[in-house]
Design a protein around this motif. Structure first.
Motif, PDB file in Angstrom:
ATOM      1  N   GLN A  65      34.192 -31.108  -1.974  1.00  0.00           N
ATOM      2  CA  GLN A  65      33.145 -30.999  -0.963  1.00  0.00           C
ATOM      3  C   GLN A  65      32.028 -30.104  -1.480  1.00  0.00           C
ATOM      4  O   GLN A  65      32.225 -29.277  -2.368  1.00  0.00           O
ATOM      5  N   ALA A  66      30.863 -30.287  -0.911  1.00  0.00           N
ATOM      6  CA  ALA A  66      29.689 -29.508  -1.320  1.00  0.00           C
ATOM      7  C   ALA A  66      29.834 -28.066  -0.846  1.00  0.00           C
ATOM      8  O   ALA A  66      30.465 -27.787   0.182  1.00  0.00           O
ATOM      9  N   TYR A  67      29.243 -27.150  -1.607  1.00  0.00           N
ATOM     10  CA  TYR A  67      29.261 -25.735  -1.241  1.00  0.00           C
ATOM     11  C   TYR A  67      27.837 -25.287  -0.913  1.00  0.00           C
ATOM     12  O   TYR A  67      26.903 -25.495  -1.699  1.00  0.00           O
ATOM     13  N   ASN A  68      27.668 -24.691   0.252  1.00  0.00           N
ATOM     14  CA  ASN A  68      26.366 -24.169   0.675  1.00  0.00           C
ATOM     15  C   ASN A  68      26.549 -22.765   1.225  1.00  0.00           C
ATOM     16  O   ASN A  68      27.427 -22.539   2.075  1.00  0.00           O
ATOM     17  N   ASP A  69      25.734 -21.826   0.727  1.00  0.00           N
ATOM     18  CA  ASP A  69      25.793 -20.463   1.232  1.00  0.00           C
ATOM     19  C   ASP A  69      24.641 -20.233   2.212  1.00  0.00           C
ATOM     20  O   ASP A  69      23.908 -21.168   2.570  1.00  0.00           O
ATOM     21  N   ASN A  70      24.496 -18.996   2.640  1.00  0.00           N
ATOM     22  CA  ASN A  70      23.449 -18.673   3.621  1.00  0.00           C
ATOM     23  C   ASN A  70      22.050 -18.982   3.084  1.00  0.00           C
ATOM     24  O   ASN A  70      21.156 -19.393   3.837  1.00  0.00           O
ATOM     25  N   MET A 222      29.175 -35.909   3.150  1.00  0.00           N
ATOM     26  CA  MET A 222      30.320 -36.632   2.629  1.00  0.00           C
ATOM     27  C   MET A 222      31.262 -35.677   1.902  1.00  0.00           C
ATOM     28  O   MET A 222      30.836 -34.673   1.328  1.00  0.00           O
ATOM     29  N   SER A 223      32.538 -35.982   1.966  1.00  0.00           N
ATOM     30  CA  SER A 223      33.544 -35.283   1.165  1.00  0.00           C
ATOM     31  C   SER A 223      34.439 -36.335   0.540  1.00  0.00           C
ATOM     32  O   SER A 223      34.449 -37.493   0.972  1.00  0.00           O
TER      33      SER A 223
END
Length: 406
Positions: A65-70, A222-223
């Motif tokens: 899965q995609a990684y998104n931070d603040n 999507m994952s």
């Protein structure tokens, strides 16, 4: 042993002689123990329900899965899993077995004969059931030919059937998803609710159909779930997946990944760590009332020593040793606390079960045996610890002065 049993009998007789005072003395221990048991049972019940949902997913199942931070959310520059990543997993990584992409499709609700609902629309492939351990209760799931032929077929969750007031067996009915009509081919097994949120409010359509409905101008969320052919090669496959995805995404050496590869059971382990910490913190907070109850026991026992000064003098005059007096008063304090603890355990179990049943969708409370044993043992320990001072005072009385006490 005889002396100990005699001390136990004397302590029990003293408590029975002052029933109301004994009960009021144990209230602090009772409330503290009940609070600990109730809190722990609720947290353990919730944790167990989450673990059960992942029980069928073995350690060979992983998710990309995609990684998104603040910073990503603040700037709006989000990372996404792409269709290219799906092909990389399918064709370029040795050791990967089944690959199941799952995509959320944004549509304007679903409809059936004038009734509407707003379920989550999931586009996936035929191997979804094998990898995610979810199966249809009625009809069938999506098959490979549905995906290749881009057939407008759908498998619905139980909540969607209820919301649209479809027949009990809706297989063969047509429902509208967005602006297109789909034939219902199956109904998924009911999963129930968690904290009031339904896990059955979704529909599943073929992956390529969802891809066509999304269009080329929209990047879907999507994952990708995938299984490893050899369980002993889980970690090597994970590393190969990371390297292949980094190359496909053209991530430079030394730069951080903008994706994550997680094993299915790692979610359970992380959740268990969180709930374990939360249980310890909450139990520690409510355990303060146990210390308050211990202080109450100490105060009452000091009063009891004063009231029974002549009795202590008589016992010493008759040959009771300092140890005999000390044991009797310690046993009395310990019994007081243990009595409150046992009542608190029963009350705490009842409160936990009652609160869980009152919250819609909350899992049943779970009370592990170690919690009961720990609560009872800690209650008795509190009584003994806070009974040391009164017992020492009683044991240290001079028999002659005690006999003169009025």
């Amino acid at each position: 042993m005889t002396a100990f049993l005699e001390a136990f009998r004397a302590a029990l007789s003293s408590l029975m002689a002052h029933r109301m005072r004994s009960f009021l003395t144990t209230l602090g221990i009772l409330i503290g123990t009940a609070s600990v048991i109730a809190v722990v049972s609720l947290v353990q019940g919730f944790s167990q329900s989450i673990s059960d949902q992942f029980a069928d997913l073995g350690g060979s199942t992983m998710t990309l899965q995609a990684y998104n931070d603040n910073e990503n959310f603040r700037t709006g520059r989000l990372n996404f899993i792409t269709f290219k990543d799906v092909d990389v997993l399918r064709y370029r990584v040795p050791g990967v077995d089944k690959v199941v992409p799952t995509m959320q499709v944004a549509v304007a609700g679903t409809g059936y004969r004038g009734r509407t609902a707003s379920p989550q629309v999931i586009a996936t492939t035929s191997e979804f059931t094998a990898v995610r351990a979810r199966y249809p209760e009625l009809g069938r799931f999506i098959v490979e030919s549905d995906d290749k032929g881009r057939r407008r077929v759908v498998v619905i969750g139980a909540q969607v059937r209820d919301d649209l007031k479809l027949p009990d067996n809706p297989v063969g009915e047509f429902i509208r998803i967005g602006s297109e009509w789909f034939k219902v081919v199956g109904v998924m097994e009911k999963q129930g609710e968690i904290l009031g949120f339904s896990q059955d409010n979704y529909v599943v359509i073929p992956f390529d159909v969802g891809r066509a409905m999304t269009g080329n101008n929209t990047q879907p969320f999507m994952s990708i779930s995938f299984t490893v052919a050899d369980l002993e090669q889980v970690e090597p496959v994970r590393e190969r997946v990371k390297r292949a995805i980094r190359v496909a995404r053209k991530i430079k050496p030394g730069a951080e990944d903008d994706f994550r590869v997680e094993a299915a059971d790692s979610f359970v382990k992380q959740f268990e760590q969180v709930t374990g910490t939360a249980t310890a913190v909450l139990a520690g907070i409510v355990s303060i009332s146990l210390l308050v109850g211990g202080i109450g026991i100490m105060n009452i026992m000091l009063v009891s020593v004063t009231e029974r000064t002549r009795e202590i003098g008589i016992l010493k005059a008759l040959g009771a040793t300092r140890r005999d007096i000390l044991v009797q008063f310690l046993l009395e304090a310990g019994l007081l606390a243990l009595l409150g603890g046992l009542i608190g355990i029963v009350l705490g179990i009842g409160i936990g079960l009652g609160v869980a049943s009152l919250i819609p969708g909350f899992p049943p409370a779970q009370v592990p045996l170690w919690v009961i044993a720990a609560a009872a043992g800690f209650s008795a320990l509190v009584g003994v610890v806070f009974g040391i001072m009164p017992a020492s005072k009683a044991a240290g009385l001079d028999p002659i002065e005690a006999l003169r006490y009025e």
